[in-house]
Design a protein around this motif. Structure first.
Motif, PDB file in Angstrom:
ATOM      1  N   ILE A   1       0.837  -1.212   0.000  1.00 32.28           N
ATOM      2  CA  ILE A   1       0.000   0.000   0.000  1.00 32.28           C
ATOM      3  C   ILE A   1       0.869   1.259   0.000  1.00 32.28           C
ATOM      4  N   ILE A   2       1.723   1.410   1.021  1.00 32.40           N
ATOM      5  CA  ILE A   2       2.424   2.688   1.170  1.00 32.40           C
ATOM      6  C   ILE A   2       3.453   2.912   0.067  1.00 32.40           C
ATOM      7  N   VAL A   3       4.341   1.927  -0.138  1.00 35.50           N
ATOM      8  CA  VAL A   3       5.395   2.140  -1.138  1.00 35.50           C
ATOM      9  C   VAL A   3       4.827   2.445  -2.526  1.00 35.50           C
ATOM     10  N   PRO A   4       3.855   1.659  -3.013  1.00 34.35           N
ATOM     11  CA  PRO A   4       3.318   2.018  -4.325  1.00 34.35           C
ATOM     12  C   PRO A   4       2.725   3.430  -4.345  1.00 34.35           C
ATOM     13  N   LEU A   5       2.102   3.833  -3.242  1.00 34.09           N
ATOM     14  CA  LEU A   5       1.443   5.135  -3.241  1.00 34.09           C
ATOM     15  C   LEU A   5       2.442   6.285  -3.196  1.00 34.09           C
ATOM     16  N   ILE A   6       3.619   6.047  -2.607  1.00 38.51           N
ATOM     17  CA  ILE A   6       4.582   7.146  -2.544  1.00 38.51           C
ATOM     18  C   ILE A   6       5.756   6.902  -3.487  1.00 38.51           C
ATOM     19  N   ALA A   7       5.629   5.893  -4.377  1.00 31.46           N
ATOM     20  CA  ALA A   7       6.776   5.516  -5.201  1.00 31.46           C
ATOM     21  C   ALA A   7       7.380   6.708  -5.932  1.00 31.46           C
ATOM     22  N   LEU A   8       6.513   7.542  -6.487  1.00 32.76           N
ATOM     23  CA  LEU A   8       7.053   8.649  -7.273  1.00 32.76           C
ATOM     24  C   LEU A   8       7.784   9.648  -6.393  1.00 32.76           C
ATOM     25  N   SER A   9       7.254   9.896  -5.212  1.00 32.19           N
ATOM     26  CA  SER A   9       7.944  10.805  -4.293  1.00 32.19           C
ATOM     27  C   SER A   9       9.282  10.208  -3.867  1.00 32.19           C
ATOM     28  N   LEU A  10       9.262   8.901  -3.660  1.00 34.02           N
ATOM     29  CA  LEU A  10      10.483   8.241  -3.220  1.00 34.02           C
ATOM     30  C   LEU A  10      11.568   8.359  -4.291  1.00 34.02           C
ATOM     31  N   VAL A  11      11.184   8.102  -5.534  1.00 33.07           N
ATOM     32  CA  VAL A  11      12.152   8.218  -6.630  1.00 33.07           C
ATOM     33  C   VAL A  11      12.632   9.661  -6.731  1.00 33.07           C
ATOM     34  N   THR A  12      11.693  10.600  -6.615  1.00 34.38           N
ATOM     35  CA  THR A  12      12.071  12.013  -6.659  1.00 34.38           C
ATOM     36  C   THR A  12      13.081  12.325  -5.565  1.00 34.38           C
ATOM     37  N   ALA A  13      12.822  11.827  -4.364  1.00 33.42           N
ATOM     38  CA  ALA A  13      13.709  12.100  -3.234  1.00 33.42           C
ATOM     39  C   ALA A  13      15.104  11.545  -3.520  1.00 33.42           C
ATOM     40  N   VAL A  14      15.151  10.324  -4.021  1.00 31.83           N
ATOM     41  CA  VAL A  14      16.448   9.704  -4.287  1.00 31.83           C
ATOM     42  C   VAL A  14      17.209  10.501  -5.346  1.00 31.83           C
ATOM     43  N   LEU A  15      16.495  10.923  -6.384  1.00 32.12           N
ATOM     44  CA  LEU A  15      17.157  11.686  -7.445  1.00 32.12           C
ATOM     45  C   LEU A  15      17.634  13.044  -6.938  1.00 32.12           C
ATOM     46  N   LEU A  16      16.812  13.667  -6.114  1.00 29.72           N
ATOM     47  CA  LEU A  16      17.179  14.979  -5.574  1.00 29.72           C
ATOM     48  C   LEU A  16      18.436  14.859  -4.730  1.00 29.72           C
ATOM     49  N   VAL A  17      18.469  13.859  -3.864  1.00 30.99           N
ATOM     50  CA  VAL A  17      19.638  13.668  -3.005  1.00 30.99           C
ATOM     51  C   VAL A  17      20.857  13.337  -3.856  1.00 30.99           C
ATOM     52  N   PHE A  18      20.648  12.518  -4.874  1.00 31.44           N
ATOM     53  CA  PHE A  18      21.756  12.160  -5.762  1.00 31.44           C
ATOM     54  C   PHE A  18      22.356  13.410  -6.399  1.00 31.44           C
ATOM     55  N   ALA A  19      21.486  14.227  -7.008  1.00 31.26           N
ATOM     56  CA  ALA A  19      21.983  15.417  -7.707  1.00 31.26           C
ATOM     57  C   ALA A  19      22.669  16.368  -6.733  1.00 31.26           C
ATOM     58  N   ARG A  20      22.108  16.544  -5.561  1.00 29.71           N
ATOM     59  CA  ARG A  20      22.718  17.450  -4.582  1.00 29.71           C
ATOM     60  C   ARG A  20      24.079  16.926  -4.132  1.00 29.71           C
ATOM     61  N   SER A  21      24.178  15.609  -3.963  1.00 30.75           N
ATOM     62  CA  SER A  21      25.413  15.050  -3.433  1.00 30.75           C
ATOM     63  C   SER A  21      26.540  15.072  -4.461  1.00 30.75           C
ATOM     64  N   VAL A  22      26.212  14.868  -5.742  1.00 32.71           N
ATOM     65  CA  VAL A  22      27.261  14.909  -6.758  1.00 32.71           C
ATOM     66  C   VAL A  22      27.958  16.264  -6.711  1.00 32.71           C
ATOM     67  N   PHE A  23      27.183  17.324  -6.482  1.00 33.04           N
ATOM     68  CA  PHE A  23      27.739  18.668  -6.570  1.00 33.04           C
ATOM     69  C   PHE A  23      27.987  19.316  -5.216  1.00 33.04           C
ATOM     70  N   GLU A  24      27.771  18.584  -4.131  1.00 28.12           N
ATOM     71  CA  GLU A  24      27.921  19.166  -2.794  1.00 28.12           C
ATOM     72  C   GLU A  24      29.373  19.620  -2.574  1.00 28.12           C
ATOM     73  N   LEU A  25      29.566  20.929  -2.388  1.00 29.57           N
ATOM     74  CA  LEU A  25      30.934  21.438  -2.307  1.00 29.57           C
ATOM     75  C   LEU A  25      31.546  21.481  -0.902  1.00 29.57           C
ATOM     76  N   PRO A  26      30.944  22.191   0.063  1.00 27.15           N
ATOM     77  CA  PRO A  26      31.672  22.388   1.330  1.00 27.15           C
ATOM     78  C   PRO A  26      31.996  21.085   2.051  1.00 27.15           C
ATOM     79  N   ILE A  27      31.059  20.158   2.070  1.00 25.35           N
ATOM     80  CA  ILE A  27      31.329  18.905   2.765  1.00 25.35           C
ATOM     81  C   ILE A  27      32.401  18.118   2.019  1.00 25.35           C
ATOM     82  N   SER A  28      32.324  18.144   0.684  1.00 26.53           N
ATOM     83  CA  SER A  28      33.356  17.461  -0.106  1.00 26.53           C
ATOM     84  C   SER A  28      34.723  18.014   0.236  1.00 26.53           C
ATOM     85  N   GLN A  29      34.798  19.331   0.365  1.00 25.92           N
ATOM     86  CA  GLN A  29      36.080  19.963   0.593  1.00 25.92           C
ATOM     87  C   GLN A  29      36.618  19.663   1.988  1.00 25.92           C
TER      88      GLN A  29
END
Ligand SMILES: Nc1ncnc2c1ncn2[C@@H]1O[C@H](COP(=O)(O)OP(=O)(O)OP(=O)(O)O)[C@@H](O)[C@H]1O
Ligand SMILES: [Mg+2]
Lengths: 574, 350
Positions: free
Chosen positions: A476-504
């Protein structure tokens, strides 16, 4: 509360304590208890704080930060408001491009735009080559002006989103009512709409102020080149340069945090004062002004903003990544594949950095996705209150500047017994942990509200039909939020690839990730390779995100049938 | 004490937050009976059936379903073992499952084999008339069809009792009456015991074998609908079920008296200080019951379809009467009420 509920709360609290609270407490402790880490009996002392903040450099950094944040926030808010007005209330043409622009800006990191503008504005840079740079503008750019300019282009989308949402909630009824009692259009705006939109404008201003104050991307690029000292960069140098001065870093971080806190409190106070609750959930369709011939110049303004904030920087990076030198411009003789080749060849340092970043970001994104899901699952049983608390903590954690987090992580994992013994300091594990703490709030902010939007009756109906907690979660829950979950994962991915201060700050000794390598390459006049690496990072992130999105959709269809599509983005309540 | 009815609640109490939502509530439903629960918003109707379903636990009391104790001091049966079906106000059909999958979900979890399950799904969908839509998804269904699906989903589980929480309040008025009859027929055809919550009083009365009225977390009265209508045990029920005229006064030996009022009544008196209530439609021409006569001045007449609704002022009191013809404002009018229609309840403020 049940035992399971108590365990969940405990888990959530300890996760928060380790990832956020302890590092933050150490940063602040460091400022006022200088011997905190020295094994002496700690004693409170404001002398160190006074000393650290009393010197000329700190004072300059603080005042620069305040001035830049204030001016930048004003100009970004004004631009964002105009942009939102154009989109929400006028019949401007080229809407697709104009609408997409704020999102494109929002999704690309500020320091890449800053580096691109360095390519464009430096003496002998692209604009000068095309004769587009008036005399003296290059020197003018490398100062407060350039910082305000790039911050404005980079952050106006925030104002545009906030004020745009308020405008569409406002509709045009109030304004029309004013017109019917004889007010002019101008009076209607000044007397009716502006006061009603004021809270959104203030919120936008304060958010952008906080964003600029905690920004590291521009501080480490344009500001550094211009010798314009800012707090965040100063904190990083205090840690990176020898001798390491944690006391100084801690004190400056304390000032920065105090600044952010007062912004937050100010926002709260202002909101409490004006409790006009007119913006209901109902979205009214506002009247669109017909601009007549004026729509062309207005579109020109919008396209110019789009050009300056997205396309021109992108073009500069593309051009530079295929050019031998900056000065020889776009001549065919100046073309080279060398940099792209280096960045693409396995084993080359640039390529290693890129792969490292993609891998770390992927790991971070998956970890955050799983953690968000686990939390969502436990909170399903814990009820609404716990979810609100977790959400509030997540939003709070989002406001902590990456530099401060990085400093806290160094203090905790390098110097505190127990944590230091794990030996993860200086390895990729700590870097990924830093990314996770930085990304998790974003994942939660996307996933938890999605879970909250699921009507409790849908879950209760499943319980009535014999579904246990696990079945409810996965059917029930995972199918209903699947798109949000994928969005969240992609958002975190994109932010982390380019995250500067922590990388430094948390750079593994075995090798740096792409963001710090990019900034270092530009700093070492190797901007060709830096551009090539940036370009590939953007392409790889975009490509991977797109692939992941398609794969997730295909998997969703395969597992949950066509019903997956019928969810259409947002989970329905039933 | 032995629990004898098919569904029985004894001494139920439940607080939500600081709010005492149910207080010492007793309720029983016989096998195959349809009980409507009627009550104003916030009276605890939903909470009551959530307790029966096991979606929440009472703070005190006992619940039995189909002769088996499902909640008690030492008992708390799992939801799925209670044999309770539940139809939600907002349908709560799962949007990511097709119509057939919605119905089959619980059957599959109960371990039913494929063939039997398909058979059940078909039966259930046919019984609510949406068999042709088996492969659609909920967002391709109208509100009425979604509610039919929700009903089929519950009925397919063959529950001992089905709980319906305002199932028609999200359905448009034209469809409501039709769907109400369908639900009724389906539930009756299966002999399923049902508890039907609504705050539409005509719906409640039309639908049920027995009617229970709740207020402030208490069950005020339960019985056949005409009994509640004719013999309300409180001013609240009299007013809530169709509206009534009320006069406060004293009663002795079948004679009710109030300043300027003297009426005979054959209804039982709960106390000597009472309120006499009668319905607008109980007003008769004065010649019908000359010994039970009242008079006043007409202040308004309103045509309401089957009759004229007249507001009459007697000086200290105001009555609403259903009358066969229009009477001019300001004209005097006398009417009478039959003694068996003069119900007595405790006065409003006691
Ligand atoms: N989770 C909760 N916490 C606190 N109070 C609650 C909660 N849920 C319901 N209540 C309160 O309990 C009371 C009874 O609620 P319930 O939903 O049972 O009423 P209802 O009779 O079904 O009303 P309605 O006709 O509006 O559906 C209401 O006053 C409501 O505000
Ligand atoms: Mg209810």
């Amino acid at each position: 509360m049940t035992i399971g509920g108590a365990a969940t709360s405990l888990g959530v609290v300890s996760l928060f304590v380790v990832l956020v609270f302890l590092p933050l407490a150490l940063v602040m402790g460091q400022a006022v208890v200088p011997d905190l880490m020295d094994g002496h009996w700690p004693h409170l002392s404001l002398a160190g704080l006074e000393h650290s903040l009393g010197n000329a450099r700190s004072i300059t950094a603080i005042s620069h930060t305040v001035v830049l944040s204030a001016i930048g926030a004003v100009s970004a808010t004004v631009l964002g408001a105009l942009y939102a007005l154009m989109l929400a209330r006028s019949n401007v043409p080229f809407r697709a491009v104009l609408r997409a622009t704020p999102w494109l800006i929002f999704l690309t990191p500020g320091y890449l735009k800053a580096l691109a503008w360095v390519l464009l504005m430096s003496p002998g840079g692209y604009l000068a080559q095309f004769g587009l740079l008036p005399e003296g503008w290059d020197t003018a750019f490398f100062s407060l002006n350039g910082l305000i300019f790039v911050h404005t282009l980079n952050l106006f989308p925030m104002a545009c989103f906030v004020i745009g949402a308020a405008m569409s909630g406002l509709g045009s009824e109030f304004e029309d009512a004013a017109r019917t009692v004889g007010g002019s259009a101008r009076q209607a705006w000044v007397k009716i709409n502006l006061p009603l939109l004021a809270p959104a404008v203030v919120l936008a201003f304060l958010s952008i102020f906080a964003e600029i104050a905690s920004d590291f991307g521009l501080a480490a690029t344009i500001a550094r080149t211009s010798n314009f000292g800012l707090l965040t960069y100063s904190i990083a140098t205090a840690i990176e340069n020898f001798p390491v001065d944690f006391q100084l870093a801690g004190s400056q971080a304390l000032v920065l945090l105090a600044m952010l806190c007062s912004v937050l409190l100010l926002d709260k106070a202002l909101r409490r004062q004006r409790r006009v609750r007119l913006i209901t959930g109902r979205s009214r369709r506002p009247r669109i002004y017909d601009l007549g011939l004026w729509r062309w110049p207005v579109a020109g303004f919008g396209l110019l903003v789009s050009l300056l904030s997205v396309w021109l920087p992108m073009a500069a990076i593309i051009a530079r990544s295929g050019a031998r030198t900056l000065g020889q411009g776009l001549a065919a003789s100046n073309m080279t594949w060398r940099y792209l080749d280096q960045a693409l060849t396995l084993g080359q340092p640039a390529n290693q950095a890129l792969l490292r970043s993609l891998w770390f970001a992927g790991l971070t994104a998956i970890t955050c996705g799983v953690l968000a899901l686990l939390l969502a699952w436990r909170l399903d049983q814990g009820g609404k209150a716990l979810r609100q608390i977790v959400l509030a903590m997540a939003v709070g954690a989002m406001a902590i500047p990456g530099v401060v987090m990085g400093l806290g992580y160094i203090l905790l994992w390098d110097r505190v017994p127990g944590f230091a013994d794990t030996g993860i300091y200086g390895t990729w594990k700590l870097l990924v942990l830093g990314y996770v703490s930085h990304g998790l709030p974003y994942a939660l902010v996307v996933v938890l509200p999605a879970v909250g939007q699921i009507s409790p009756n849908l879950i209760d109906a499943a319980r009535l039909h014999g579904a246990g907690a696990t079945t409810r979660m996965f059917r029930i829950i995972v199918p209903l939020i699947a798109l949000s979950l994928v969005t969240a994962v992609l958002l975190v991915f994109a932010r982390s690839v380019f995250e500067l201060p922590i990388s430094q700050l948390l750079q593994p000794t075995a090798g740096a990730p792409a963001p710090s390598v990019i900034v270092r390459l530009f700093g070492n006049d190797n901007d060709g390779l830096g551009s090539a690496l940036s370009l590939l990072a953007i392409l790889a992130t975009g490509g991977l995100a797109g692939l992941l999105w398609l794969a997730a959709r295909a998997a969703g269809r395969a597992v949950w049938g066509n019903g997956f599509d019928s969810l259409g983005g947002m989970p329905r309540s039933g | 004490m032995a629990l004898t009815a098919w569904v029985e609640c004894r001494g139920l109490a439940k607080a939500l937050g600081t709010n005492q939502v149910l207080r010492d509530l007793d309720l029983s439903v016989e096998k195959g009976e349809i009980l409507s629960i009627l009550g104003p918003s916030g009276s605890g109707k939903t909470t009551l059936i959530r307790l029966i379903a096991g979606l929440a636990d009472p703070d005190a009391g006992e619940i039995s379903v189909a002769g088996r104790l499902v909640f008690g001091p030492r008992t708390n049966a799992r939801i799925e073992s209670r044999g309770v079906g539940y139809v939600f106000q907002d349908y709560a059909v799962w949007p990511h499952m097709s119509v057939a999958e919605n119905v089959g979900f619980g059957l599959g979890l109960a371990g039913m084999g494929r063939a039997e399950r398909d058979q059940r799904i078909r039966e259930a969908l046919t019984s609510v008339g949406i068999a042709a839509l088996a492969d659609r998804y909920p967002d391709q269904l109208s509100g009425g069809q979604q509610q039919r699906l929700a009903l089929a989903r519950s009925m397919a589980m063959r529950p001992e009792v089905i709980l319906l929480d305002e199932p028609l309040s999200n359905v448009d008025a034209a469809l409501r009456e039709h769907l109400r009859l369908e639900i009724l027929q389906l539930v009756r055809a299966h002999g399923t015991t049902a508890i039907y919550i609504t705050h539409d009083q005509s719906e409640a009365m039309a639908l049920c074998d027995r009617l229970a009225v709740m207020q402030g977390g208490r069950l005020l009265q339960a019985g056949p609908p005409e009994e509640l209508y004719r013999r309300p045990n409180s001013w609240f029920i009299a007013n809530f079920l169709g509206g009534a005229n009320a006069i406060e006064g004293e009663v002795a030996d079948g004679v009710f008296t109030a300043p300027g009022v003297r009426l005979h009544t054959t209804c039982p008196a709960p106390a000597s200080r009472v309120a006499l209530v009668f319905r607008p439609e109980d007003a008769l021409p004065e010649s019908a019951q000359p010994q039970n006569r009242l008079e006043g001045v007409v202040v308004a007449s309103m045509f309401i379809g089957r009759c004229w609704r007249i507001t009459l002022n007697t000086g200290s009191l105001q009555f609403v009467l259903d009358w066969t013809h229009r009477v001019e404002d300001g004209a005097a009018l006398a009417f009478s009420v039959a003694p068996d229609r003069c119900a007595l309840v405790l006065p409003e403020k006691s």
